[in-house]
Design a protein around this motif. Structure first.
Motif, PDB file in Angstrom:
ATOM      1  N   LYS A  67       0.838  -1.213   0.000  1.00 42.72           N
ATOM      2  CA  LYS A  67       0.000   0.000   0.000  1.00 42.72           C
ATOM      3  C   LYS A  67       0.866   1.254   0.000  1.00 42.72           C
ATOM      4  CE  LYS A  67      -3.720   0.034   2.614  1.00 42.72           C
ATOM      5  NZ  LYS A  67      -4.602  -0.138   3.796  1.00 42.72           N
ATOM      6  N   VAL A  68       1.949   1.245   0.779  1.00 47.06           N
ATOM      7  CA  VAL A  68       2.850   2.400   0.806  1.00 47.06           C
ATOM      8  C   VAL A  68       3.544   2.553  -0.549  1.00 47.06           C
ATOM      9  CG1 VAL A  68       4.914   3.395   1.865  1.00 47.06           C
ATOM     10  CG2 VAL A  68       3.209   2.249   3.296  1.00 47.06           C
ATOM     11  N   ARG A  71       1.087   4.042  -2.978  1.00 43.32           N
ATOM     12  CA  ARG A  71       0.774   5.448  -2.684  1.00 43.32           C
ATOM     13  C   ARG A  71       1.881   6.374  -3.191  1.00 43.32           C
ATOM     14  NH1 ARG A  71      -1.724   8.543   1.435  1.00 43.32           N
ATOM     15  NH2 ARG A  71      -3.403   7.025   1.292  1.00 43.32           N
ATOM     16  N   ARG A 288       7.622  11.900   4.167  1.00 42.13           N
ATOM     17  CA  ARG A 288       6.545  12.146   3.205  1.00 42.13           C
ATOM     18  C   ARG A 288       6.987  13.154   2.142  1.00 42.13           C
ATOM     19  NH1 ARG A 288       2.544  13.210   6.523  1.00 42.13           N
ATOM     20  NH2 ARG A 288       1.444  11.213   6.355  1.00 42.13           N
ATOM     21  N   LEU A 310       0.326   6.507   5.256  1.00 40.96           N
ATOM     22  CA  LEU A 310      -0.886   6.256   4.482  1.00 40.96           C
ATOM     23  C   LEU A 310      -2.035   7.159   4.889  1.00 40.96           C
ATOM     24  CD1 LEU A 310      -0.803   2.354   4.359  1.00 40.96           C
ATOM     25  CD2 LEU A 310      -0.284   3.941   2.500  1.00 40.96           C
ATOM     26  N   GLU A 311      -1.859   7.912   5.976  1.00 46.42           N
ATOM     27  CA  GLU A 311      -2.878   8.862   6.392  1.00 46.42           C
ATOM     28  C   GLU A 311      -2.858  10.072   5.473  1.00 46.42           C
ATOM     29  OE1 GLU A 311      -2.064   9.809  10.438  1.00 46.42           O
ATOM     30  OE2 GLU A 311      -2.397   7.757  11.170  1.00 46.42           O
TER      31      GLU A 311
END
Length: 312
Positions: A67-68, A71, A288, A310-311
């Motif tokens: 998922k990371v 993203r 990030r 992921l937020e």
């Protein structure tokens, strides 16, 4: 050939880890003192003769890693399963995971560019011996400081060079000059140009991110004066190789960037392996921003940080 100390350390390790002997029994068997046995066991671990692995059935973080990676458009994400969300512990586990990843990818002839800092220091201590033919290790940024603080720059390079049985190429300069003119003059030196060019040609780059917190290593080393520190705290979120960027990954100060010694951030964007190793609550904004800027294609972090990334 193995030295007598190495042979004795290996024998002690076999008796302790494989045969179940106590340190007291090993001392009697080898005719040495018990403290000597303890030192030999530690030496065996430091030299890579002993590898201790713990099987954790909940350690599989592959779904989170995928998922990371999706993203932030990364080729790979490796997640260290740190036991607690403590920055010091997280660095140790990221270092171990980074060392395992390197073991998977390094090959003869690689040029490995290495940054400095506490996370890179943890990585250097977790490396396992892996002799390479024709490999080169190069320092990515200046590491000299007049401060009593420690960049670990030389120790990190020495450990990498010893681990891969090659020679380290140092960049024996401060990371920041007082003026662009002085830096440009130093950059004309034949040795400096060669090391910088080697860094630009590296196919594997390893680095962490810094922050603009008061306890950031860059500030503790005294590189920034009061005015520069306040500017960075107001306009930057972190740095890679002492090149500071904002929340969008853009250089936050052209003046500071022009005086910084080391690899340019643009050089990180098109490497075979541009590996960012970092984690912890205080590093989330920096990580990030670095990923937003496209400066890494591989991320090695911990499960707490990965979830935060992921937020929204």
């Amino acid at each position: 050939m193995l030295s007598d100390k190495n042979k004795t350390a290996i024998n002690a390790a076999k008796l302790y880890y494989q045969s179940g002997y106590s340190q007291h029994d090993i001392a009697k068997e080898l005719g040495i003192s018990r403290p000597s046995v303890s030192r030999l066991l530690q030496y065996a671990k430091d030299m890579g003769f002993v590898r201790i692995e713990i099987f954790d059935p909940i350690e599989d973080q592959s779904h989170l890693a995928q998922k990371v990676a999706a993203r932030y458009r990364l080729k790979e994400v490796r997640i260290a399963n740190a036991p607690i969300a403590d920055e010091h512990e997280i660095k140790k586990y990221i270092g171990q995971t980074g060392a395992h990843y390197l073991e998977d990818i390094v090959q003869d002839g690689d040029i490995i560019g290495v940054g400095w800092g506490t996370t890179m220091h943890a990585l250097s201590h977790a490396l396992t011996p892996h002799p390479l033919r024709g490999a080169q290790i190069v320092q990515l940024e200046g590491g000299i400081t007049l401060s009593t603080g420690e960049t670990y720059a030389n120790e990190i390079l020495e450990r990498f060079a010893k681990n891969y049985e090659t020679i380290a190429q140092y960049l024996p300069l401060p990371v920041l000059f007082d003026s662009k003119e002085v830096k440009d003059m130093v950059y004309k030196d034949r040795h400096v140009k060669r090391v910088l060019e080697l860094g630009r040609n590296a196919n594997i780059l390893l680095f962490s991110v810094g922050t603009v917190r008061d306890n950031a290593l860059f500030f503790r080393l005294g590189y920034a004066d009061t005015r520069e520190k306040e500017f960075l705290k107001a306009h930057a979120v972190g740095d890679i190789c002492s090149r500071f960027f904002d929340k969008d990954g853009k250089i936050s100060s052209d003046d500071l960037n022009d005086r910084t010694v080391g690899i340019d951030l643009d050089c990180l964007c098109h490497k075979e392996y541009s590996i960012l190793l970092s984690g912890g609550e205080g590093k989330i904004d920096s990580i990030r921003a670095a990923l937003t800027g496209g400066y890494a294609n591989v991320l090695i972090t911990d499960q707490f940080t990965a979830a935060r990334l992921l937020e929204e």
